[in-house]
Write a protein that holds these residues in place. Structure first.
Motif, PDB file in Angstrom:
ATOM      1  N   ASP A   1       4.393  88.214 -27.341  1.00 14.77           N
ATOM      2  CA  ASP A   1       3.473  87.117 -27.624  1.00 14.77           C
ATOM      3  C   ASP A   1       2.439  87.065 -26.502  1.00 14.77           C
ATOM      4  O   ASP A   1       2.562  87.739 -25.481  1.00 14.77           O
ATOM      5  N   THR A   2       1.404  86.246 -26.707  1.00 15.54           N
ATOM      6  CA  THR A   2       0.270  86.260 -25.787  1.00 15.54           C
ATOM      7  C   THR A   2       0.659  85.818 -24.383  1.00 15.54           C
ATOM      8  O   THR A   2       0.215  86.401 -23.388  1.00 15.54           O
ATOM      9  N   SER A   3       1.491  84.784 -24.259  1.00 13.00           N
ATOM     10  CA  SER A   3       1.860  84.290 -22.932  1.00 13.00           C
ATOM     11  C   SER A   3       2.685  85.319 -22.166  1.00 13.00           C
ATOM     12  O   SER A   3       2.499  85.512 -20.954  1.00 13.00           O
ATOM     13  N   THR A   4       3.591  86.020 -22.863  1.00 12.26           N
ATOM     14  CA  THR A   4       4.384  87.062 -22.215  1.00 12.26           C
ATOM     15  C   THR A   4       3.496  88.203 -21.758  1.00 12.26           C
ATOM     16  O   THR A   4       3.638  88.733 -20.641  1.00 12.26           O
ATOM     17  N   LEU A   5       2.548  88.581 -22.611  1.00  9.10           N
ATOM     18  CA  LEU A   5       1.620  89.654 -22.266  1.00  9.10           C
ATOM     19  C   LEU A   5       0.763  89.269 -21.069  1.00  9.10           C
ATOM     20  O   LEU A   5       0.552  90.071 -20.153  1.00  9.10           O
ATOM     21  N   ALA A   6       0.270  88.039 -21.075  1.00  6.67           N
ATOM     22  CA  ALA A   6      -0.582  87.578 -19.976  1.00  6.67           C
ATOM     23  C   ALA A   6       0.159  87.637 -18.647  1.00  6.67           C
ATOM     24  O   ALA A   6      -0.382  88.106 -17.631  1.00  6.67           O
ATOM     25  N   ALA A   7       1.397  87.180 -18.629  1.00  2.33           N
ATOM     26  CA  ALA A   7       2.177  87.197 -17.390  1.00  2.33           C
ATOM     27  C   ALA A   7       2.454  88.633 -16.937  1.00  2.33           C
ATOM     28  O   ALA A   7       2.414  88.941 -15.742  1.00  2.33           O
ATOM     29  N   ALA A   8       2.691  89.531 -17.897  1.00  2.00           N
ATOM     30  CA  ALA A   8       3.027  90.909 -17.551  1.00  2.00           C
ATOM     31  C   ALA A   8       1.857  91.647 -16.924  1.00  2.00           C
ATOM     32  O   ALA A   8       2.063  92.542 -16.091  1.00  2.00           O
ATOM     33  N   VAL A   9       0.626  91.293 -17.295  1.00  2.00           N
ATOM     34  CA  VAL A   9      -0.542  91.997 -16.750  1.00  2.00           C
ATOM     35  C   VAL A   9      -1.148  91.271 -15.558  1.00  2.00           C
ATOM     36  O   VAL A   9      -2.216  91.643 -15.072  1.00  2.00           O
ATOM     37  N   GLY A  10      -0.467  90.233 -15.085  1.00  2.44           N
ATOM     38  CA  GLY A  10      -0.889  89.591 -13.844  1.00  2.44           C
ATOM     39  C   GLY A  10      -1.843  88.428 -13.989  1.00  2.44           C
ATOM     40  O   GLY A  10      -2.393  87.952 -12.988  1.00  2.44           O
ATOM     41  N   LEU A  11      -2.047  87.935 -15.204  1.00  2.62           N
ATOM     42  CA  LEU A  11      -2.895  86.760 -15.376  1.00  2.62           C
ATOM     43  C   LEU A  11      -2.111  85.501 -15.033  1.00  2.62           C
ATOM     44  O   LEU A  11      -0.910  85.410 -15.304  1.00  2.62           O
ATOM     45  N   SER A  12      -2.781  84.523 -14.464  1.00  7.52           N
ATOM     46  CA  SER A  12      -2.119  83.274 -14.065  1.00  7.52           C
ATOM     47  C   SER A  12      -1.899  82.411 -15.295  1.00  7.52           C
ATOM     48  O   SER A  12      -2.832  82.131 -16.058  1.00  7.52           O
ATOM     49  N   THR A  13      -0.666  81.973 -15.496  1.00  5.31           N
ATOM     50  CA  THR A  13      -0.338  81.136 -16.655  1.00  5.31           C
ATOM     51  C   THR A  13       0.294  79.800 -16.275  1.00  5.31           C
ATOM     52  O   THR A  13       0.416  78.923 -17.128  1.00  5.31           O
ATOM     53  N   ALA A  14       0.701  79.634 -15.037  1.00  2.00           N
ATOM     54  CA  ALA A  14       1.388  78.412 -14.616  1.00  2.00           C
ATOM     55  C   ALA A  14       0.579  77.684 -13.555  1.00  2.00           C
ATOM     56  O   ALA A  14       0.089  78.304 -12.603  1.00  2.00           O
ATOM     57  N   PRO A  15       0.415  76.354 -13.675  1.00  4.44           N
ATOM     58  CA  PRO A  15      -0.335  75.596 -12.668  1.00  4.44           C
ATOM     59  C   PRO A  15       0.419  75.533 -11.346  1.00  4.44           C
ATOM     60  O   PRO A  15       1.659  75.550 -11.313  1.00  4.44           O
ATOM     61  N   ALA A  16      -0.336  75.448 -10.248  1.00  9.66           N
ATOM     62  CA  ALA A  16       0.283  75.400  -8.925  1.00  9.66           C
ATOM     63  C   ALA A  16       0.827  74.015  -8.592  1.00  9.66           C
ATOM     64  O   ALA A  16       1.711  73.874  -7.757  1.00  9.66           O
ATOM     65  N   THR A  17       0.290  72.997  -9.239  1.00 10.24           N
ATOM     66  CA  THR A  17       0.735  71.624  -8.986  1.00 10.24           C
ATOM     67  C   THR A  17       0.646  70.845 -10.292  1.00 10.24           C
ATOM     68  O   THR A  17       0.248  71.400 -11.323  1.00 10.24           O
ATOM     69  N   ASP A  18       1.014  69.576 -10.249  1.00  9.43           N
ATOM     70  CA  ASP A  18       0.998  68.802 -11.494  1.00  9.43           C
ATOM     71  C   ASP A  18      -0.106  67.754 -11.527  1.00  9.43           C
ATOM     72  O   ASP A  18      -0.219  67.012 -12.504  1.00  9.43           O
ATOM     73  N   PHE A  19      -0.937  67.682 -10.470  1.00 18.15           N
ATOM     74  CA  PHE A  19      -2.022  66.699 -10.480  1.00 18.15           C
ATOM     75  C   PHE A  19      -3.263  67.300  -9.806  1.00 18.15           C
ATOM     76  O   PHE A  19      -3.163  67.926  -8.749  1.00 18.15           O
ATOM     77  N   TYR A  20      -4.432  67.047 -10.434  1.00 18.22           N
ATOM     78  CA  TYR A  20      -5.695  67.607  -9.961  1.00 18.22           C
ATOM     79  C   TYR A  20      -6.776  66.530  -9.967  1.00 18.22           C
ATOM     80  O   TYR A  20      -6.628  65.475 -10.587  1.00 18.22           O
ATOM     81  N   ASP A  21      -7.850  66.852  -9.283  1.00 21.03           N
ATOM     82  CA  ASP A  21      -9.034  65.993  -9.411  1.00 21.03           C
ATOM     83  C   ASP A  21      -9.707  66.212 -10.760  1.00 21.03           C
ATOM     84  O   ASP A  21     -10.214  65.276 -11.373  1.00 21.03           O
ATOM     85  N   LEU A  22      -9.713  67.485 -11.203  1.00 21.42           N
ATOM     86  CA  LEU A  22     -10.449  67.841 -12.411  1.00 21.42           C
ATOM     87  C   LEU A  22      -9.700  68.917 -13.190  1.00 21.42           C
ATOM     88  O   LEU A  22      -9.310  69.937 -12.636  1.00 21.42           O
ATOM     89  N   VAL A  23      -9.511  68.646 -14.484  1.00 22.32           N
ATOM     90  CA  VAL A  23      -9.008  69.655 -15.417  1.00 22.32           C
ATOM     91  C   VAL A  23     -10.144  70.019 -16.362  1.00 22.32           C
ATOM     92  O   VAL A  23     -10.723  69.145 -17.005  1.00 22.32           O
ATOM     93  N   VAL A  24     -10.467  71.295 -16.414  1.00 21.02           N
ATOM     94  CA  VAL A  24     -11.475  71.799 -17.341  1.00 21.02           C
ATOM     95  C   VAL A  24     -10.744  72.490 -18.474  1.00 21.02           C
ATOM     96  O   VAL A  24      -9.980  73.434 -18.242  1.00 21.02           O
ATOM     97  N   ILE A  25     -10.963  72.038 -19.695  1.00 25.74           N
ATOM     98  CA  ILE A  25     -10.282  72.610 -20.852  1.00 25.74           C
ATOM     99  C   ILE A  25     -11.266  73.494 -21.604  1.00 25.74           C
ATOM    100  O   ILE A  25     -12.221  73.007 -22.199  1.00 25.74           O
ATOM    101  N   GLY A  26     -11.020  74.796 -21.533  1.00 30.92           N
ATOM    102  CA  GLY A  26     -11.914  75.762 -22.166  1.00 30.92           C
ATOM    103  C   GLY A  26     -12.595  76.623 -21.125  1.00 30.92           C
ATOM    104  O   GLY A  26     -13.102  76.116 -20.122  1.00 30.92           O
ATOM    105  N   GLY A  27     -12.614  77.955 -21.371  1.00 29.74           N
ATOM    106  CA  GLY A  27     -13.150  78.882 -20.378  1.00 29.74           C
ATOM    107  C   GLY A  27     -14.400  79.598 -20.814  1.00 29.74           C
ATOM    108  O   GLY A  27     -14.658  80.712 -20.345  1.00 29.74           O
TER     109      GLY A  27
END
Length: 555
Positions: A213-239
């Motif tokens: 699946d896409t998430s497994t593939l993304a992790a296997a090729v070194g793309l970041s899929t997990a946030p470093a923390t649980d709270f931010y100043d700004l979340v941008v949805i969409g790249g």
């Protein structure tokens, strides 16, 4: 390590020696300069270097050469060294040919001869190209191998995901000798492989992924899929361009910023083969290149970029905005910028839905173009994305049919693209025409078109659709107010709305990009009545960050 190579090819011995002399004077300590006095000699040298495993950084070829001109030489050389920077050397009279070459071989630069002094007109260009080559990922294409079926929707999705995320890979058909050998080595049996077990992805470390699946593939090729923390100043949805613009400006101004993208950075613009009207790129730039530069820029400033994460909800909990994911996880922030963009609208003709990914593609011209060589292809659409796709595919297909429902291209396509299309002999524009049916067994085999002269059948295996715009906003529920088509309402549009599902809180002077929820902004194509251009989306992303600062100062 051996020095990387700069190759220069010119059939005029005097010019060839002069170019090599200038190159060695500036770059001789760090690069090996190889010159050839003819295109065939140059190709022999390039092939020998490929067999020896030499790394080629740049290739400079003169346009006017017998037997094989510079464009043809670069086109063959790029098959052996796809990461090498390509420069065409031209006289003033050949500049039109050089400009056309931009779409044929993804030319990095063309240079007029003579360049005197080289310190002003030659070296600065080569410095920039070699610097970009040094920074680029140049992993061998066989580090990641994908084995699949030619007309498999999932195989296409995996290839498209890797290509759009700038992950080099080697594609093999399951029924080819090499593909069959890899399947056997991976323990997938000597007999016929079940389609459910394809595609097989093998990483450079030898890890095998069966129909990932896409998430497994993304992790296997070194793309970041997990946030470093649980709270931010700004979340941008969409790249897309709007989201990348917001991520760059948010992070550069000190905001703890995370951008969440479901597929790949760049959005629809990232699939464009050539964007020629974006400020600062007089020779044009591919959507993938533009997206990659913006992605690296955002990372440089400290933004987190999450890929293959699907956002399913947005809730307001006091001053916090909570973004929920499909896997049950969530993150929260003071502010949110919605930059989810739009997707291509689906055609409703019978038979098309069953053939998506098997001959019918929404966008994806860059990914599939090499497979269309010497074939007839059909494109539906009349805006810039369709025009860019037609120009790009014309370099591969023997014939490109551009199917336009209206009576012309002038209402929705930029003038420069209309002129380009008119000058390319293997592009034919069919106005007043629609696709009304599609047929095929395991892949697309024929289309039914309805035009001014009635219905007709066209034999083809390739249909690319670039029509309409459907915003990705259903997941917002009733939290964010939208118009009847699903686009997010902001600023003055909120106060002008005649009906609302609830008593929305209206401020006297709503910010132009702010939604009905304070601290939640919208930028780019997802916003109602926005200008659907890359530059305007980037500008709105930057402007939204300025409004985020104003909001944070008041809370």
């Amino acid at each position: 390590m051996d020095k990387p190579v700069i190759v220069t090819v010119d059939d005029d011995p005097g010019v060839s020696r002069a170019v090599a002399r200038d190159l060695r004077r500036r770059y001789g300590q760090s690069y090996r300069v190889v010159r050839a006095d003819s295109a065939p000699q140059g190709m022999d040298s390039v092939r020998e270097m490929r067999l020896r495993g030499d790394d080629v950084a740049a290739i400079l070829a003169d346009y006017r050469m017998p037997q094989m001109n510079g464009v043809e030489f670069l086109e063959q050389a790029m098959d052996l060294y796809p990461y090498a920077r390509r420069v065409l050397l031209t006289a003033y009279a050949d500049t039109d040919a050089a400009i056309q070459a931009i779409n044929v071989v993804d030319l990095d630069h063309y240079m007029l001869k003579p360049w005197d002094p080289p310190e002003e007109k030659f070296y600065p260009v080569l410095d920039a190209l070699l610097d970009a080559w040094q920074r680029a990922e140049r992993r061998e294409s066989d580090e990641l191998r994908v084995v699949g079926a030619r007309w498999s929707a999932r195989s296409y999705e995996v290839r498209d995901f890797l290509a759009r995320n700038q992950v080099p890979y080697r594609w093999m058909l399951a029924d080819s000798p090499e593909g069959a050998q890899l399947l056997t080595a991976a323990g997938e049996g000597d007999g016929e492989v079940s389609p459910a077990r394809l595609p097989l992805v093998v990483t450079g470390e030898g890890t095998k992924l069966v129909a990932p699946d896409t998430s497994t593939l993304a992790a296997a090729v070194g793309l970041s899929t997990a946030p470093a923390t649980d709270f931010y100043d700004l979340v941008v949805i969409g790249g897309g361009p709007g989201g990348l613009g917001a991520a760059v400006y948010g992070a550069s101004e000190g905001l703890r910023t995370v951008m969440v993208e479901q597929h790949a950075s760049g959005g629809q613009a990232g699939q464009s083969s050539r964007i020629e009207n974006y400020l600062g790129f007089p020779d044009g730039v591919s959507g993938a290149q533009l997206a990659d530069r913006a992605r690296r820029q955002a990372l440089k400033f400290g933004a987190e970029l999450l890929t293959a994460r699907t956002v399913t909800s947005l809730e307001v909990r006091g001053q916090a905005k909570v973004v929920g994911f499909a896997d049950g996880g969530s993150i929260a922030a003071h502010t949110v910028i919605l930059a989810t963009g739009v997707s291509y609208r689906r055609l409703s003709a019978p038979g098309l839905d069953d053939l998506v990914g098997r001959g019918v593609y929404y966008g994806a011209a860059v990914t599939e173009a090499p497979e269309c060589r010497d074939r007839e292809v059909y494109i539906v659409g009349a805006a810039n994305s369709a025009g860019q796709g037609a120009v790009y595919l014309s370099g591969y297909a023997c014939k490109v049919h551009l199917v336009v429902r209206g009576d012309g291209l002038e209402k929705s396509m930029s003038h420069y693209l209309i002129e380009q299309i008119a000058q390319i002999p293997n592009i034919e524009v069919h106005t007043g025409t629609e696709i009304v049916g599609a047929e095929g067994d395991d892949h697309l085999e024929r289309l039914t078109l309805k035009g001014p002269d009635g219905e007709r059948t066209a034999e083809t295996e390739w249909l690319f659709v670039f029509i309409g715009a459907e915003p990705y906003t259903d997941w917002l529920g009733e939290t964010i107010e939208r118009d009847s088509r699903g686009f997010v309402l902001t600023g003055p549009d909120l106060t002008a709305a005649e009906s609302r599902p609830r008593n929305w809180p209206l401020r006297r002077e709503p910010y132009h990009l702010e939604t009905n929820v304070p601290g939640v902004f919208a930028a780019g194509d997802v916003r109602a009545d926005s200008i659907k251009r890359v530059a305007s989306a980037v500008g709105e992303g930057a402007m939204a960050v300025a409004l985020v600062h104003r909001y944070l100062e008041k809370t």
